[in-house]
Design a protein around this motif. Structure first.
Motif, short mmCIF file in Angstrom:
data_model
loop_
_atom_site.label_atom_id
_atom_site.label_comp_id
_atom_site.label_asym_id
_atom_site.label_seq_id
_atom_site.Cartn_x
_atom_site.Cartn_y
_atom_site.Cartn_z
N PHE A 1 0.86 -1.19 0.00
CA PHE A 1 0.00 0.00 0.00
C PHE A 1 0.89 1.24 0.00
CE2 PHE A 1 -2.20 -3.49 2.06
CZ PHE A 1 -3.40 -3.52 1.37
N ALA A 2 1.62 1.42 -1.13
CA ALA A 2 2.61 2.49 -1.22
C ALA A 2 1.98 3.87 -1.10
CB ALA A 2 3.36 2.37 -2.55
N ARG B 1 2.00 3.85 7.72
CA ARG B 1 2.55 2.50 7.80
C ARG B 1 2.51 1.92 9.22
NH1 ARG B 1 8.13 2.88 6.04
NH2 ARG B 1 8.78 2.21 8.10
N PHE B 2 2.91 2.71 10.21
CA PHE B 2 2.94 2.22 11.58
C PHE B 2 1.54 1.87 12.09
CE2 PHE B 2 2.58 3.10 16.16
CZ PHE B 2 3.45 2.13 16.64
N TYR B 3 0.56 2.70 11.76
CA TYR B 3 -0.81 2.45 12.20
C TYR B 3 -1.37 1.18 11.55
CZ TYR B 3 -0.33 7.28 13.74
OH TYR B 3 0.11 8.43 14.33
N LEU C 1 -1.35 -6.37 12.96
CA LEU C 1 -0.78 -7.21 14.01
C LEU C 1 -1.86 -7.62 15.00
CD1 LEU C 1 1.63 -8.55 15.41
CD2 LEU C 1 2.02 -6.37 16.61
N THR C 2 -2.71 -6.66 15.37
CA THR C 2 -3.82 -6.96 16.29
C THR C 2 -4.76 -7.99 15.68
OG1 THR C 2 -3.70 -4.70 17.18
CG2 THR C 2 -5.71 -5.96 17.62
N ILE C 3 -5.11 -7.79 14.41
CA ILE C 3 -5.99 -8.73 13.73
C ILE C 3 -5.35 -10.12 13.67
CG2 ILE C 3 -6.91 -9.35 11.45
CD1 ILE C 3 -7.67 -6.49 11.04
N TYR C 4 -4.07 -10.16 13.37
CA TYR C 4 -3.36 -11.45 13.24
C TYR C 4 -3.34 -12.20 14.57
CZ TYR C 4 0.34 -14.75 11.96
OH TYR C 4 1.07 -15.90 11.71
N LEU D 1 5.48 -3.58 6.58
CA LEU D 1 5.00 -2.39 7.30
C LEU D 1 5.97 -1.96 8.39
CD1 LEU D 1 1.23 -3.36 7.63
CD2 LEU D 1 2.19 -1.60 6.13
N LEU D 2 6.64 -2.91 9.02
CA LEU D 2 7.53 -2.59 10.13
C LEU D 2 8.90 -2.12 9.66
CD1 LEU D 2 7.93 -2.55 13.22
CD2 LEU D 2 8.74 -4.93 13.04
N THR D 3 9.47 -2.83 8.69
CA THR D 3 10.86 -2.56 8.26
C THR D 3 10.95 -1.83 6.94
OG1 THR D 3 11.07 -4.67 7.09
CG2 THR D 3 11.56 -4.67 9.46
N ASN D 4 9.84 -1.79 6.18
CA ASN D 4 9.82 -1.21 4.83
C ASN D 4 10.69 -2.00 3.86
OD1 ASN D 4 8.60 0.70 3.15
ND2 ASN D 4 10.38 2.05 3.21
N ASN D 5 11.06 -3.21 4.23
CA ASN D 5 11.82 -4.09 3.33
C ASN D 5 10.83 -4.88 2.49
OD1 ASN D 5 13.54 -5.81 2.01
ND2 ASN D 5 14.21 -6.92 3.85
N LYS D 6 10.67 -4.50 1.24
CA LYS D 6 9.64 -5.08 0.37
C LYS D 6 10.16 -6.22 -0.49
CE LYS D 6 7.36 -0.58 0.21
NZ LYS D 6 6.85 0.52 -0.63
#
Length: 313
Positions: free
Chosen positions: A19-20, A26-28, A34-37, A87-92
């Motif tokens: 979702f560029a 991104r943090f939100y 994470l909560t859903i997971y 989302l956490l590291t931005n490593n795509k």
């Protein structure tokens, strides 16, 4: 030299754009997913443990519900951990082999879910249409056999899109406009004719996303016909309550799958595909424990007994 370059491109890593256009949030999004997971993992694990540990739930209906929860754990874990990592590291970056492993697992598990929902519809149909013969038709052995066939069917059918797509030369920039490796974004990166592959994949999608819902619809026509023949209002209400949970899951799952894989691509965009993919990939596994648990008297009683048993120890 040209052959070497093409091989290098073929084996190169892919980059999941995700979702560029919402990069600033991104943090939100990370906290949200994470909560859903975590809720999905805990909810489905509780359903599995309840069915396994309570003899009152050792019936065909709950056997299939436990299998659905186990399947949902796999399905959501195929895509969400990588999404969280992005989302956490931005490593795509995702490796070539990992991308196609994700593609295969996601499609096989999604097909398994379609098949299992069809089996559950047949189970409810037999329970309502022929209640006296139901115990002799849907036995424990039958449940295990049809579930095994369901899993085999998904893993075998998903081989076709995998083998067809993994051999393509991907010589364009390896940016997948998605948050996981799916067929449509992969096909858009290929520098070869993908028309035959798209036709084959579309055929497989129609089998999973159209014929199976038609089978489920047939089962529910029989169910409604049988319910209407029940004379008492209480009896009709009880019969319908056993199907409402399953029907909710079916509508949520198949409506989004149908849009992504059956509706012609020109009628929807890549961004809408990502939204619908989120709907059928993340939300059914999240809501299924609620639909089959909190709305189910037997499951709530089993949970209450389990909590009391733990407190007494």
């Amino acid at each position: 030299m040209e052959e070497v370059n093409q091989t290098t491109e073929l084996l190169g890593d892919f980059f999941l754009v995700g979702f560029a256009n919402l990069e600033q949030y991104r943090f939100y999004f990370f906290v949200f997913f994470l909560t859903i997971y975590l809720l999905t993992l805990s909810g489905n694990t509780i359903i599995i443990l309840l069915v396994w540990s309570n003899t009152s739930l050792h019936t065909p209906m709950y056997f299939f519900i436990a299998n659905l929860s186990f399947l949902d754990l796999w399905l959501v874990s195929t895509t969400v951990p990588k999404l969280l990592s992005i989302l956490l590291t931005n490593n795509k970056r995702i490796q070539f082999q990992a991308c196609f492993a994700q593609l295969y697992m996601f499609h096989s598990l999604a097909i398994n879910e379609c098949s299992l929902l069809a089996i559950m519809a047949f189970d409810r149909c037999m329970a309502i249409f022929t209640p006296l013969r139901y115990p002799s038709i849907i036995t424990g052995r039958v449940c295990k056999v049809v579930t095994f066939i369901c899993w085999c069917y998904g893993f075998l059918l998903a081989i076709m899109p995998l083998t067809l797509s993994v051999r393509l030369p991907y010589c364009k920039p390896h940016e997948l406009k998605h948050y996981f490796c799916d067929l449509a974004p992969l096909m858009s990166l290929a520098c070869a004719d993908t028309a035959p592959i798209n036709t084959a994949n579309q055929s497989a999608s129609i089998i999973a996303a159209l014929f199976i819902p038609l089978f489920i619809l047939t089962m529910y026509i029989i169910i409604i016909y049988s319910i209407m023949k029940i004379k008492t209002k209480q009896g009709r209400s009880k019969a319908f309550s056993t199907c409402s949970s399953h029907l909710t899951t079916v509508i949520l799952f198949f409506s989004s799958v149908f849009v992504v894989y059956v509706v012609p691509k020109e009628l929807h965009t890549v961004d809408t595909d990502k939204v619908y993919a989120l709907i059928y990939n993340i939300f059914p596994p999240l809501f299924n424990p609620v639909i089959y648990g909190l709305r189910n008297k037997d499951v709530k009683e089993a949970l209450k007994k389990s909590i009391q048993k733990v407190n007494c120890q």
